[in-house]
Every structure is written in C-alpha cells, then in structure tokens.
Design a protein around this motif. Structure first.
Motif, PDB file in Angstrom:
ATOM      1  N   UNK A 181     -16.141 -29.149   8.618  1.00  0.00           N
ATOM      2  CA  UNK A 181     -16.152 -27.694   8.752  1.00  0.00           C
ATOM      3  C   UNK A 181     -14.900 -27.090   8.126  1.00  0.00           C
ATOM      4  N   UNK A 182     -13.753 -27.691   8.396  1.00  0.00           N
ATOM      5  CA  UNK A 182     -12.503 -27.188   7.830  1.00  0.00           C
ATOM      6  C   UNK A 182     -12.531 -27.289   6.302  1.00  0.00           C
ATOM      7  N   UNK A 183     -13.042 -28.399   5.786  1.00  0.00           N
ATOM      8  CA  UNK A 183     -13.156 -28.566   4.337  1.00  0.00           C
ATOM      9  C   UNK A 183     -13.992 -27.429   3.748  1.00  0.00           C
ATOM     10  N   UNK A 184     -15.132 -27.162   4.370  1.00  0.00           N
ATOM     11  CA  UNK A 184     -16.034 -26.120   3.860  1.00  0.00           C
ATOM     12  C   UNK A 184     -15.397 -24.740   3.868  1.00  0.00           C
ATOM     13  N   UNK A 185     -14.843 -24.331   4.995  1.00  0.00           N
ATOM     14  CA  UNK A 185     -14.370 -22.945   5.093  1.00  0.00           C
ATOM     15  C   UNK A 185     -13.123 -22.690   4.261  1.00  0.00           C
TER      16      UNK A 185
END
Length: 183
Positions: free
Chosen positions: A119-123
């Motif tokens: 999730x952190x990678x995506x956002x």
C-alpha cells in the motif's frame, strides 16, 4: 428584570442544580473556545513576523542532516477498517503550517487485502508520479509513518520515479519513537 421599550426581559441566574451545571459548562466551553482561537491565531502568523516556525524547521534540518530547509513536508500513513478497506493519507505542511488544501486521501487500487508495504509503495508512487507529471514542486522532506518496512516500500517508489536522493525521506516508528533513514 430589564425593560427595553415595550419588551421586558427577565434574567434568571441559577444557584444550584442542573441549570447551574449547564451554565458552568457553558462558561468552561466558552473559555476553552477563546483559548483555542488565541492558539490558532498565534499559529497563523506569517513566518516573517514569527521566527518560531523558522526555528523549528531549522532545527529539523540540522537534526536530520537535510541540505535544504524543509519548508514543504509531506507525511504518509496507512489505515484500514477492521482489516478491510485499506486507505492511505498524505498530510502536507508548508512553512511549518498545515496546508489542508494539499492533504490527500488515497483509495488503494492495486493491493489485495491488507498489505501495508504494498500500500505504501502504491500511494507514494501515485503521489509523486502525479506531481512530476504536473511539473509541481516536490517536498523537501517525506515522512513515512512506520518502521523500516514501510520506509523501504516508499523508497522503492522514489527509485522507480528516479527521484530517490533528490527527495529526503525518513520513517518514524511509533512504538519506540525511532527515526529510520534509508540505507
């Protein structure tokens, strides 16, 4: 009792009971509200007339060994609702003051289930891809809420966008209040 023209107004001041408690609560709330307004007014002073913000940012620059004064800071955090519906948020500070117009909420699009790292990678990727595409200013500091894992995930996105090393990034772990730097 006061007379105002043809109107008579009667004031009752309770001495005991529920009405007295309600009156006391009203005074307490009024005083609290006035104090909050005073604090808010102090925080909205421009940086030129109030060195407090500058001093805090300068101290942050020194302590984190930043090349630039971090006048634009963005912070990321992930959340979910009882293990479902992952979302992330980005809050922004400009000149030490929250810049609410720049706050962003991200509905996670590519991650299945709860995976804080993905999730952190995506956002982080989505946020800075957009800033780059729109030729907007990048922050002088990115703060990731989480430990080494979340920080590493965010760094992957910065590397993919070729801005790693151009944008300082740190992670903050709540439990031990530790600051992590990328390795």
């Amino acid at each position: 009792i006061s007379n105002y023209g043809d109107n008579t107004v009667q004031f009752t001041i309770p001495k005991v009971g529920d009405k007295k408690k309600l009156l006391n609560l009203s005074f307490t709330n009024t005083n609290y509200f006035k104090l909050e307004l005073k604090k808010q007014k102090a925080l909205n002073l421009p940086i030129k007339s109030n060195n407090a913000y500058y001093e805090v940012l300068k101290e942050l620059q020194i302590n984190l060994h930043l090349k630039q004064l971090p006048t634009h800071i963005e912070c990321f955090d992930n959340s979910n609702f009882q293990g479902s519906f992952p979302v992330s948020a980005c809050v922004c500070f400009k000149n030490g003051i929250p810049s609410k117009n720049d706050y962003r909420k991200f509905n996670v699009k590519t991650v299945e289930g709860i995976n804080d790292f993905a999730t952190m990678t995506e956002v982080v990727y989505r946020r800075y891809k957009r800033l780059l595409d729109e030729a907007k200013e990048l922050p002088q500091l990115v703060i990731i809420d989480g430990g080494k894992g979340q920080l590493s995930a965010a760094v992957k996105s910065l590397e993919k966008l070729n801005i790693y090393g151009k944008v300082p990034i740190i992670g903050i772990a709540k439990r031990l209040e530790e600051i992590y730097f990328p390795t």
